[in-house]
Design a protein around this motif. Structure first.
Motif, short mmCIF file in Angstrom:
data_model
loop_
_atom_site.label_atom_id
_atom_site.label_comp_id
_atom_site.label_asym_id
_atom_site.label_seq_id
_atom_site.Cartn_x
_atom_site.Cartn_y
_atom_site.Cartn_z
N ASN A 126 3.65 8.18 0.99
CA ASN A 126 3.72 9.60 0.62
C ASN A 126 5.16 10.12 0.71
N PHE A 151 -3.12 15.80 1.33
CA PHE A 151 -2.38 14.89 0.47
C PHE A 151 -2.24 15.45 -0.96
N ARG A 158 0.20 7.75 -6.17
CA ARG A 158 -0.77 8.85 -6.05
C ARG A 158 -0.06 10.15 -5.70
N LYS A 159 0.94 10.06 -4.83
CA LYS A 159 1.66 11.26 -4.41
C LYS A 159 2.41 11.89 -5.57
N GLN A 201 -6.81 1.15 -8.37
CA GLN A 201 -6.15 1.38 -7.09
C GLN A 201 -7.05 1.00 -5.91
N TYR A 252 0.81 -1.21 0.00
CA TYR A 252 0.00 0.00 0.00
C TYR A 252 0.85 1.26 0.00
N TRP A 273 -6.61 -1.20 -0.68
CA TRP A 273 -6.86 -1.04 0.74
C TRP A 273 -7.74 -2.13 1.36
N ALA A 283 0.49 4.28 4.41
CA ALA A 283 0.10 5.37 3.50
C ALA A 283 1.03 6.56 3.64
N SER A 284 1.34 6.92 4.88
CA SER A 284 2.24 8.06 5.11
C SER A 284 3.64 7.76 4.62
N ASP A 336 3.01 13.69 7.04
CA ASP A 336 2.96 12.24 7.11
C ASP A 336 3.73 11.71 8.31
N TYR A 393 -7.11 14.03 2.74
CA TYR A 393 -6.71 13.93 1.34
C TYR A 393 -6.54 15.30 0.70
N HIS A 402 0.37 4.44 -2.61
CA HIS A 402 0.33 5.86 -2.26
C HIS A 402 1.47 6.64 -2.90
#
Length: 543
Positions: A180, A341, A26-27, A145, A19, A149, A176-177, A367, A338, A23
């Motif tokens: 990121n 984010f 996505r980041k 995606q 995961y 999760w 997740a953090s 994060d 988000y 992320h």
């Protein structure tokens, strides 16, 4: 005490980095927004020259008249991603409960990597620029995606029991953090070569992770001959159970507060000998958990441990206690989480005029705060054995943290990073706890206790509803910022944080009553919360 094996360590690490890689991809998009805005706008040498020749070379990627015109479109891309991601979560949760979660996760990672590679690399290399095609590809990316999760949370829930879940999943939810942070560092390292290289690196890592999971991930302990966590296999004092008195014909349903020690078999004898109490809580040796969704006859007739339980339906999962309230709460909270984010690097670059790579590096402190907060909140909630009584105070403290961060105190790099970490501690930490540990608790509670085919669906509902709120936020943020400024955007964040607390308030009140009404609470950091009412022995509180 639960005994962890090397399989537990492998599952923790594989799901964590799976995961995290989701992320990181996505980041990538949120960290290259400023560069993409420049790339998709006309190029001018200076203020006196309003065009460049040959125009075909300089402005092939001209999608917008000005850089400011590109901002709403970037918000639309974020919104369509979150909407498709939310819809996909509702579907992926049910898919994960019905198919092999290892295969679902591997397919989601590899296929999502391909779409990200297409969006950010292939289109740039072949000089193909089309606003509508970008939207379609990003919608597809959101759907793919969403397979991540629900499956990783369900796998972790299968391997780790409830009494340690707050700490373990609180620490694990930092994935997740960490993703990121990984994405921010990767992007800042290659962004000077072009935004296409940022997408290339992160998509390649995501694809490689999917291949590793396909060959190495074990989705349930039963696949390697291990039993489910003891806490989930044990019978909760307040649930429907089936008592087995030596034969399949002597089954009795025990409801709510009826304890097995008070029941009688067909010969009128007491069954106190059938019950054992361990130091870890209550274990009933001759009691078989019977989920409400299955009839007792079907439950008792299951003779093989490898028979796959019936998957729970969407409506049944939504009606489980606490699921709807936490889903609504997470919709409000994920809008805030988000928005940070997607827009934090852009906010830092535009408000303080810091270089984009510097803004990317500074943004990781949000994060970092979320990692620390999620771990600490998970540990404390394990000690209290309740979640809401920890969540509500942290949300209330998050409101002044947001107000202070938006003040003039955050105009230097050091203070900005420090205050950002404080906001991440309260907002991101609670978000991590809700999305992981609390989702796992709700998917393993009384009516579906022992049914491993319910957790992904419950997780999909909570995170899917949260993603709907996040999608709305990606539309509101650029509109409010353009019309009223960033200060009004932060007022929106404070309001959403307050609404999150209000949604969970009924559960908070109930847990406080459980702890204090007609009982005396004794607390120890070593054994957690315990209660006694003066005439009864101390018993463990756990919903």
């Amino acid at each position: 005490m639960t005994k962890y094996t090397h399989h537990h360590v492998a599952v923790f690490l594989l799901t964590f980095f799976s995961y995290a890689f989701f992320h990181a991809t996505r980041k990538t998009f949120s960290n290259v927004k400023s560069t993409i805005s420049d790339e998709w706008s006309p190029s001018y040498h200076n203020n006196t020259v309003n065009f460049t020749k040959p125009d075909r070379i300089w402005n092939t990627r001209h999608l917008f008249d000005t850089r400011k015109d590109a901002e709403p479109y970037l918000g639309i891309l974020d919104a369509v991603f979150m909407i498709s991601y939310a819809v996909g979560l509702y579907i992926s949760g049910m898919i994960g409960d019905r198919f092999n979660m290892r295969l679902v996760l591997s397919f989601g990672m590899c296929s999502s990597a391909v779409t990200v590679f297409l969006f950010g690399v292939v289109f740039e290399w072949v000089h193909f620029y089309n606003k509508y095609v970008y939207v379609i590809v990003w919608i597809l990316n959101g759907l793919l995606q969403s397979m991540g999760w629900p499956t990783v949370v369900a796998i972790m829930g299968n391997w780790f029991g409830r009494y340690s879940r707050g700490l373990v999943l609180g620490l694990w939810s930092a994935c997740a953090s960490v993703g990121n942070i990984i994405g921010a560092f990767l992007v800042s390292g290659v962004l000077d070569f072009g935004y296409d290289y940022a997408f290339l690196v992160t998509s390649s890592i995501l694809f490689a992770g999917g291949v590793v999971n396909f060959f190495g991930l074990v989705s349930t302990p039963k696949e390697v001959g291990l039993s489910l966590p003891d806490e989930d296999a044990a019978v909760h004092p307040k649930e429907y159970t089936v008592r087995v008195n030596g034969t399949d014909d002597d089954e009795h349903l025990v409801e709510d507060d009826d304890t097995p020690s008070h029941g009688a078999n067909d010969n009128g004898d007491s069954e106190e000998d059938d019950t054992e109490f361990s130091s870890q809580g209550m274990e009933l040796t001759n009691i078989v958990s019977a989920p409400l969704l299955n009839s007792p006859h079907k439950q008792s007739g299951a003779s093989s441990s490898d028979n796959r339980p019936a998957a729970i339906g969407f409506c049944s999962a939504l009606c489980l206690p606490g699921v709807a309230l936490y889903a609504l709460a997470y919709a409000c909270l994920k809008l805030v989480n988000y928005s940070f984010f997607f827009w934090l690097p852009y906010y830092l670059h535009n408000k303080y005029r810091w270089k984009e790579t510097v803004a990317d590096d500074i943004s990781i402190w949000y994060d970092v705060g979320g990692i620390i907060g999620g771990t600490i909140f998970g540990f404390i909630s394990d000690r209290f054995q309740h979640r809401s009584i920890i969540v509500i105070p942290m949300l209330i403290l998050g409101i002044p943290a947001l107000f202070i961060y938006n003040s003039n105190l955050s105009n230097t790099l050091t203070l900005n990073g420090l205050l950002m970490a404080v906001v991440g501690f309260f907002i991101g930490g609670v978000a991590n706890l809700v999305s992981a540990a609390i989702s796992a608790d709700l998917g393993k509670q009384g009516p579906v206790q022992g049914n491993s085919e319910a957790l992904a669906t419950v997780t999909g509902i909570i995170d899917g509803t949260g993603s709907v709120g996040a999608a709305i936020g990606q539309i509101l943020v650029p509109v409010i910022q353009d019309g009223l400024g960033w200060r009004s955007v932060f007022y929106l964040f404070m309001l959403m944080t307050l609404l999150t607390a209000l949604c969970i308030l009924p559960l908070f009140v109930r847990e406080v009553k459980d702890l204090y009404a007609k009982r005396r609470v004794r607390y120890s950091w070593f054994t957690g919360a315990s209660v006694s009412n003066g005439t009864e022995d101390t018993e463990e509180l756990f919903n």
